[in-house]
Design an enzyme around this catalytic site. Sequence first.
Site, short mmCIF file in Angstrom:
data_model
loop_
_atom_site.label_atom_id
_atom_site.label_comp_id
_atom_site.label_asym_id
_atom_site.label_seq_id
_atom_site.Cartn_x
_atom_site.Cartn_y
_atom_site.Cartn_z
N LEU A 286 34.05 41.49 39.01
CA LEU A 286 33.56 42.71 39.64
C LEU A 286 32.50 42.44 40.69
O LEU A 286 32.28 43.28 41.57
CB LEU A 286 33.00 43.65 38.57
CG LEU A 286 33.99 44.09 37.48
CD1 LEU A 286 33.28 44.96 36.45
CD2 LEU A 286 35.16 44.83 38.09
N VAL B 11 17.82 38.32 34.79
CA VAL B 11 17.40 37.84 36.10
C VAL B 11 16.62 38.96 36.80
O VAL B 11 17.13 40.07 36.96
CB VAL B 11 18.61 37.41 36.96
CG1 VAL B 11 18.16 37.02 38.36
CG2 VAL B 11 19.36 36.27 36.28
N LYS C 197 52.48 41.71 25.20
CA LYS C 197 52.76 42.69 26.25
C LYS C 197 53.96 42.23 27.05
O LYS C 197 53.94 41.14 27.64
CB LYS C 197 51.54 42.85 27.15
CG LYS C 197 51.77 43.75 28.36
CD LYS C 197 50.51 43.84 29.22
CE LYS C 197 50.77 44.62 30.49
NZ LYS C 197 49.56 44.72 31.34
N GLU D 297 41.50 45.07 29.03
CA GLU D 297 42.06 44.39 27.88
C GLU D 297 43.50 43.93 28.09
O GLU D 297 44.03 43.19 27.27
CB GLU D 297 42.00 45.30 26.66
CG GLU D 297 40.57 45.68 26.28
CD GLU D 297 40.52 46.73 25.19
OE1 GLU D 297 41.33 47.69 25.26
OE2 GLU D 297 39.70 46.61 24.29
N ALA D 298 44.15 44.36 29.15
CA ALA D 298 45.55 44.01 29.38
C ALA D 298 45.64 42.96 30.47
O ALA D 298 44.85 42.94 31.41
CB ALA D 298 46.34 45.26 29.76
N GLU E 107 47.69 47.84 37.22
CA GLU E 107 48.65 46.75 36.99
C GLU E 107 47.99 45.54 36.31
O GLU E 107 48.47 44.42 36.42
CB GLU E 107 49.32 46.35 38.30
CG GLU E 107 50.35 47.35 38.81
CD GLU E 107 51.67 47.29 38.02
OE1 GLU E 107 51.82 46.37 37.19
OE2 GLU E 107 52.54 48.16 38.25
N ALA F 255 34.43 37.35 32.90
CA ALA F 255 34.42 36.51 34.10
C ALA F 255 33.53 35.29 33.91
O ALA F 255 33.94 34.16 34.23
CB ALA F 255 33.95 37.33 35.31
N ILE G 10 21.93 43.66 28.64
CA ILE G 10 22.77 44.21 29.71
C ILE G 10 24.20 44.23 29.21
O ILE G 10 24.79 43.20 28.92
CB ILE G 10 22.67 43.36 30.99
CG1 ILE G 10 21.22 43.34 31.50
CG2 ILE G 10 23.60 43.91 32.07
CD1 ILE G 10 21.02 42.45 32.71
#
Length: 511
Positions: free
Chosen positions: A337, A189, A81, A52-53, A346, A17, A45
């Site tokens: 996340l 942090v 894929k 991975e998909a 999916e 991300a 961390i």
Amino acid sequence: MSAAPIRKIVIVGGGTAGWMAAAALSRIIGELPDLSITLVESEAIGTVGVGEATIPQIIGFNRLLGIDENEFVRETHATYKLGIEFVDWLRLGHSYVHPFGTYGLDMLGIEFQHFWLRGVGLGEAAPLDAYSISAMAGKAGRMERPRPDQPNSPLSKLSYAFQFDAARYARFLRRRAEAQGVVRVEGRVVDVERNGENGHVAAVLLENGKRLAGELFLDCSGFRSLLLGQTLGVGFTDWSKWLPCDRAIAVPCTLGGDHEPLTRSTARPAGWQWRIPLQHRIGNGHVYSSSHMEEQEALDLLLANLDGEPLAEPNRLRFLAGHREKLWEKNVVALGLAGGFLEPLESTAIHLVQSGIARLMALFPTNAFADAERDRFNRESVRDYVDIRDFLVLHYKATERDDSEFWRYCRTLEPPAGLADKLAMFESSGRVIREHNELFTETSWLSVMAGQGVKPQGFHPVALLLDDEETRRRLGHIRQVVADTVSRMPTQDQFLERNGSRMDRSERAVA
């Protein structure tokens, strides 16, 4: 008079991300005068790193960044894929593919599935997969890029995505982002400083004493949600009543079994297992409900169903399905996340990061941080989560399985309103309604509803304009053309070699 433009962007957290955001922002707005983009992460961390998909939208993201596809595939040890194979979801021994692309041909102004449904009534036993170039090529282990220059070929309807090493993808993007001016700061942090007047985040303080001030902060801190959740106190909307899986165990293994360009999801007694074949290893994981299975049993089940030898110690994850009530609060935008979690059934995790970045770029603020842009960002972001949630719940709700407490719970769920409407429409007439240009297309909804055994009571009456013989003839012709086209496609391995996308063989079977 316009408010002052943003000059200092701080991204808290790396991983997929963080580096997707850094690479995209530096590419799109990096030339703005006096703009600085800083990413802070700590090597100490770990990142979740199991997603991975992907789905086909990532192709557009990579193109936006100017990434050469063959280089990307080679550097991330990626495979192609063409869809997701679902095994044992409807009942034990049953499987189907959710393909990328479309089915068959629309005819007489209506969608193909109405002719397929009529054919089923006439005794045509071929499954829906037989009408999809992506499904059939995936099962045959073959790959080719779409051919829009051949509109009469099934290849014009093919679509694809990638399966890659998420850690390698993050490193790949990091190199690009740093070359575009992003500054990476190593550190953990330990505190967050806020503006006493408006409550905005003013700076993050690192363990080594360094202070990183910013005007716009992107929270890519993973499940911690350090800025949005912990600091700003934005609440979490819990969807575990619809999606009860709350644990995952992930482990890579050496190559083995087939090498199809498909992600595989196999239903288990209290959840499901993923299988993602890369060039150098296979990614595996078991997503399960801790209310229905103990951790050791879940681990044993996963390890007993690997195609090769484990390459690392199991990575255990805990989560709740749902999202933060707002993904943009004050001057903090959460991506990945930090903003929410939906199980990777999916392969939508990376897409949610991508869509968040695109939405932020479209609604990029000034230092005034106007409510209008922030409110729209939040409405559209939550709608993304709702649309994906409904699609995921469909897999659990529409099943014949009653062989465990988990599946008995799932099949008797009261579905969310949006899913209930789609099911009612399809059961009534075979129609698939796609709302507000939502992520999943009519093909996606059709594949899973049909694959999960949802049976329409009828079909569009225009399908009756073809007589029985002509209906059978056309369906048979489509199946034959798809099969013939697949037979002429190269295998995935041949395709990788041909395009210079094959990784160095010395790196195979290395985690």
